[in-house]
Design a protein around this motif. Structure first.
Motif, PDB file in Angstrom:
ATOM      1  N   PHE A  78       0.826  -1.194   0.000  1.00  0.00           N
ATOM      2  CA  PHE A  78       0.000   0.000   0.000  1.00  0.00           C
ATOM      3  C   PHE A  78       0.863   1.248   0.000  1.00  0.00           C
ATOM      4  CE2 PHE A  78      -3.033  -2.827   2.444  1.00  0.00           C
ATOM      5  CZ  PHE A  78      -3.991  -2.891   1.446  1.00  0.00           C
ATOM      6  N   GLU A  79       0.234   2.355  -0.392  1.00  0.00           N
ATOM      7  CA  GLU A  79       0.813   3.671  -0.176  1.00  0.00           C
ATOM      8  C   GLU A  79       0.504   4.090   1.260  1.00  0.00           C
ATOM      9  OE1 GLU A  79       2.493   5.827  -2.310  1.00  0.00           O
ATOM     10  OE2 GLU A  79       2.604   4.158  -3.746  1.00  0.00           O
ATOM     11  N   CYS A  80       1.388   4.887   1.837  1.00  0.00           N
ATOM     12  CA  CYS A  80       1.159   5.413   3.178  1.00  0.00           C
ATOM     13  C   CYS A  80       0.139   6.552   3.116  1.00  0.00           C
ATOM     14  CB  CYS A  80       2.479   5.928   3.748  1.00  0.00           C
ATOM     15  SG  CYS A  80       2.339   6.720   5.363  1.00  0.00           S
ATOM     16  N   THR A  81      -0.748   6.608   4.112  1.00  0.00           N
ATOM     17  CA  THR A  81      -1.692   7.718   4.224  1.00  0.00           C
ATOM     18  C   THR A  81      -1.484   8.388   5.590  1.00  0.00           C
ATOM     19  OG1 THR A  81      -3.350   6.098   4.933  1.00  0.00           O
ATOM     20  CG2 THR A  81      -3.458   6.848   2.664  1.00  0.00           C
ATOM     21  N   PRO A  82      -0.411   9.169   5.738  1.00  0.00           N
ATOM     22  CA  PRO A  82      -0.081   9.739   7.050  1.00  0.00           C
ATOM     23  C   PRO A  82      -1.108  10.734   7.562  1.00  0.00           C
ATOM     24  CG  PRO A  82       1.312  10.700   5.337  1.00  0.00           C
ATOM     25  CD  PRO A  82       0.566   9.569   4.696  1.00  0.00           C
ATOM     26  N   TRP A  83      -1.892  11.319   6.660  1.00  0.00           N
ATOM     27  CA  TRP A  83      -2.904  12.289   7.085  1.00  0.00           C
ATOM     28  C   TRP A  83      -4.060  11.648   7.843  1.00  0.00           C
ATOM     29  CZ3 TRP A  83      -7.071  10.309   4.670  1.00  0.00           C
ATOM     30  CH2 TRP A  83      -6.881   9.682   3.438  1.00  0.00           C
ATOM     31  N   ALA A  84      -4.196  10.328   7.785  1.00  0.00           N
ATOM     32  CA  ALA A  84      -5.363   9.661   8.363  1.00  0.00           C
ATOM     33  C   ALA A  84      -5.252   9.438   9.867  1.00  0.00           C
ATOM     34  CB  ALA A  84      -5.614   8.335   7.661  1.00  0.00           C
ATOM     35  N   ILE A  85      -4.017   9.435  10.414  1.00  0.00           N
ATOM     36  CA  ILE A  85      -3.835   9.328  11.864  1.00  0.00           C
ATOM     37  C   ILE A  85      -2.917  10.470  12.295  1.00  0.00           C
ATOM     38  CG2 ILE A  85      -3.193   7.868  13.812  1.00  0.00           C
ATOM     39  CD1 ILE A  85      -3.742   5.437  12.229  1.00  0.00           C
ATOM     40  N   PRO A  86      -3.444  11.688  12.326  1.00  0.00           N
ATOM     41  CA  PRO A  86      -2.613  12.830  12.708  1.00  0.00           C
ATOM     42  C   PRO A  86      -2.291  12.804  14.195  1.00  0.00           C
ATOM     43  CG  PRO A  86      -4.894  13.517  12.480  1.00  0.00           C
ATOM     44  CD  PRO A  86      -4.832  12.083  12.021  1.00  0.00           C
ATOM     45  N   SER A  87      -1.221  13.505  14.555  1.00  0.00           N
ATOM     46  CA  SER A  87      -0.761  13.560  15.941  1.00  0.00           C
ATOM     47  C   SER A  87      -0.842  14.992  16.450  1.00  0.00           C
ATOM     48  CB  SER A  87       0.675  13.043  16.028  1.00  0.00           C
ATOM     49  OG  SER A  87       1.166  13.157  17.345  1.00  0.00           O
ATOM     50  N   TYR A  88      -1.499  15.150  17.613  1.00  0.00           N
ATOM     51  CA  TYR A  88      -1.609  16.469  18.243  1.00  0.00           C
ATOM     52  C   TYR A  88      -1.026  16.407  19.639  1.00  0.00           C
ATOM     53  CZ  TYR A  88      -3.467  20.892  19.949  1.00  0.00           C
ATOM     54  OH  TYR A  88      -3.581  22.162  20.465  1.00  0.00           O
ATOM     55  N   SER A  89      -0.118  17.332  19.950  1.00  0.00           N
ATOM     56  CA  SER A  89       0.563  17.333  21.246  1.00  0.00           C
ATOM     57  C   SER A  89       0.648  18.747  21.786  1.00  0.00           C
ATOM     58  CB  SER A  89       1.970  16.742  21.091  1.00  0.00           C
ATOM     59  OG  SER A  89       2.808  17.653  20.386  1.00  0.00           O
ATOM     60  N   LEU A  90       1.402  18.900  22.849  1.00  0.00           N
ATOM     61  CA  LEU A  90       1.635  20.225  23.424  1.00  0.00           C
ATOM     62  C   LEU A  90       2.267  21.195  22.426  1.00  0.00           C
ATOM     63  CD1 LEU A  90       3.044  18.964  26.820  1.00  0.00           C
ATOM     64  CD2 LEU A  90       0.984  20.363  26.590  1.00  0.00           C
ATOM     65  N   LYS A  91       2.936  20.659  21.420  1.00  0.00           N
ATOM     66  CA  LYS A  91       3.580  21.502  20.416  1.00  0.00           C
ATOM     67  C   LYS A  91       2.653  21.861  19.260  1.00  0.00           C
ATOM     68  CE  LYS A  91       8.197  19.563  21.256  1.00  0.00           C
ATOM     69  NZ  LYS A  91       9.370  18.903  20.631  1.00  0.00           N
ATOM     70  N   GLY A  92       1.503  21.207  19.169  1.00  0.00           N
ATOM     71  CA  GLY A  92       0.569  21.447  18.075  1.00  0.00           C
ATOM     72  C   GLY A  92       0.395  20.213  17.218  1.00  0.00           C
ATOM     73  N   TRP A  93      -0.078  20.409  15.988  1.00  0.00           N
ATOM     74  CA  TRP A  93      -0.259  19.303  15.036  1.00  0.00           C
ATOM     75  C   TRP A  93       1.081  18.986  14.400  1.00  0.00           C
ATOM     76  CZ3 TRP A  93      -4.743  16.720  14.937  1.00  0.00           C
ATOM     77  CH2 TRP A  93      -5.893  17.368  15.417  1.00  0.00           C
ATOM     78  N   GLN A  94       1.537  17.747  14.536  1.00  0.00           N
ATOM     79  CA  GLN A  94       2.866  17.356  14.066  1.00  0.00           C
ATOM     80  C   GLN A  94       2.844  17.024  12.586  1.00  0.00           C
ATOM     81  OE1 GLN A  94       4.878  14.634  16.644  1.00  0.00           O
ATOM     82  NE2 GLN A  94       6.285  13.917  15.066  1.00  0.00           N
ATOM     83  N   ARG A  95       3.796  17.577  11.859  1.00  0.00           N
ATOM     84  CA  ARG A  95       3.858  17.366  10.424  1.00  0.00           C
ATOM     85  C   ARG A  95       5.052  16.473  10.066  1.00  0.00           C
ATOM     86  NH1 ARG A  95       2.433  22.275   6.945  1.00  0.00           N
ATOM     87  NH2 ARG A  95       3.764  23.420   8.374  1.00  0.00           N
ATOM     88  N   PRO A  96       4.855  15.424   9.247  1.00  0.00           N
ATOM     89  CA  PRO A  96       3.598  14.957   8.660  1.00  0.00           C
ATOM     90  C   PRO A  96       2.904  13.872   9.481  1.00  0.00           C
ATOM     91  CG  PRO A  96       5.392  13.769   7.658  1.00  0.00           C
ATOM     92  CD  PRO A  96       6.022  14.710   8.666  1.00  0.00           C
ATOM     93  N   CYS A  97       3.661  13.226  10.417  1.00  0.00           N
ATOM     94  CA  CYS A  97       3.076  12.102  11.145  1.00  0.00           C
ATOM     95  C   CYS A  97       3.776  11.941  12.487  1.00  0.00           C
ATOM     96  CB  CYS A  97       3.192  10.804  10.332  1.00  0.00           C
ATOM     97  SG  CYS A  97       4.891  10.186  10.177  1.00  0.00           S
TER      98      CYS A  97
END
Length: 333
Positions: A253-272
């Motif tokens: 498969f191709e990776c779909t990193p946008w489907a399980i985003p990560s949010y922390s004290l620093k904000g939304w982590q890019r890309p995964c």
């Protein structure tokens, strides 16, 4: 056996809605990290390497809930660090459940006896207990003698209290197929956990041990042997059949990193969760201002050996719902 029926139905309805709205990128589950502090120093992690000032911070309840409401994900994985070190983690859980989210609280379980009375069983709530193998293997992974016994006792305790219990097992290159078989048999047949997740060790750049991660071919060979002789069908695995096929190398498969985003004290982590190319303050910025086509095996060298659940299970889930054959297969697996 595949994912729980409640979870499967919720995902099915959610994915159908996204298709009707013609959205091509949407979150299935958010990795919400309300703190980085932890009571362990695991070899394959690195959260506790954050500066001391960051380790002292705890995300306000209002900020955590606002992030989930902003993105609209149907499921939330509360991680860290160790979430039970957050003084208001029970309130975060309650507010998410009040909003009809499916919530997984990820923990090494050592603090659970101290905090269990803060929580109440709920059909949308599961404890997700980290257990990387049988006693010696797990204790080596978490760098703590007694970690295995603590996790096992916690599993027994919360099951007695009527909670739904799941486990997550990370597999490294020091693990053999028999190691995987032994721990899954134990969790499935002896502890009777409700569902289990498995994850190939991913090359997390902050981890103290950088030599234990699996390559793609190592991962495929290991799981092909571990899953042989029909074993994977008897284990209560919280994965789609297509993702398990992916681990064995039967499909890619191709990776779909946008489907399980990560949010922390620093904000939304890019890309995964596994790569750290900066943070943004809003979910909209994450989705609209990230070059998603730049990531994945064959595109970014950091992704070369990644077969992580957070990137590839969403691809498998979307592929399942897009195929009547796979949908039926998932339902009867």
């Amino acid at each position: 056996m595949a994912m729980p029926l409640r979870q499967t139905l919720r995902l099915g309805r959610y994915l159908a809605k996204q298709k009707l709205l013609r959205r091509d990128k949407f979150p299935l589950i958010v990795e919400l990290e309300p703190l980085f502090a932890c009571n362990l120093h695991c070899a394959g992690c690195g959260k506790v390497e954050e500066p001391a000032a960051m380790l002292r911070q705890r995300m306000p309840v209002e900020q955590a809930i606002a992030a989930i409401e902003e993105c609209g994900a149907p499921m939330v994985s509360l991680a860290g660090g160790e979430p039970l070190m957050h003084p208001q983690i029970d309130e975060i859980v309650r507010q998410l459940l009040d909003r009809d989210k499916i919530v997984f609280l990820c923990t090494n379980a050592l603090l659970m006896p101290r905090h269990i009375d803060k929580f109440t069983p709920h059909p949308n709530f599961s404890w997700m207990i980290h257990l990387d193998g049988m006693k010696q293997r797990h204790d080596e992974s978490v760098c703590h003698e007694g970690g295995f016994e603590g996790a096992v006792e916690a599993i027994k305790l919360v099951k007695e209290r009527g909670f739904r219990v799941m486990t997550n097992t990370t597999v490294f290159n020091s693990d053999s197929p028999q190691d995987v078989i032994d721990v899954l048999n134990y969790l499935n047949d002896d502890l009777h956990v409700d569902n289990m997740q498995i994850a190939p060790g991913y090359a997390y750049w902050k981890a103290p041990d950088q030599n234990g991660f699996l390559g793609v071919e190592e991962t495929r060979a290991l799981f092909k042997e571990a899953f042989a002789d029909g074993r994977r069908k008897k284990w209560r695995l919280n994965h789609s059949p297509l993702f398990l096929d992916f681990l064995e190398g039967k499909v890619d498969f191709e990776c779909t990193p946008w489907a399980i985003p990560s949010y922390s004290l620093k904000g939304w982590q890019r890309p995964c969760y596994l790569l750290d190319d900066g943070y943004v303050s809003t979910y909209r910025e994450l989705i609209e201002d990230t070059d998603w086509d730049a990531f994945g095996r064959g595109k970014d060298p950091r992704c070369a050996n990644c077969m992580a659940h957070c990137g590839y299970e969403p691809t498998a889930v979307v592929a399942t719902t897009g195929s009547l054959r796979e949908t039926i297969r998932a339902a009867v697996a």
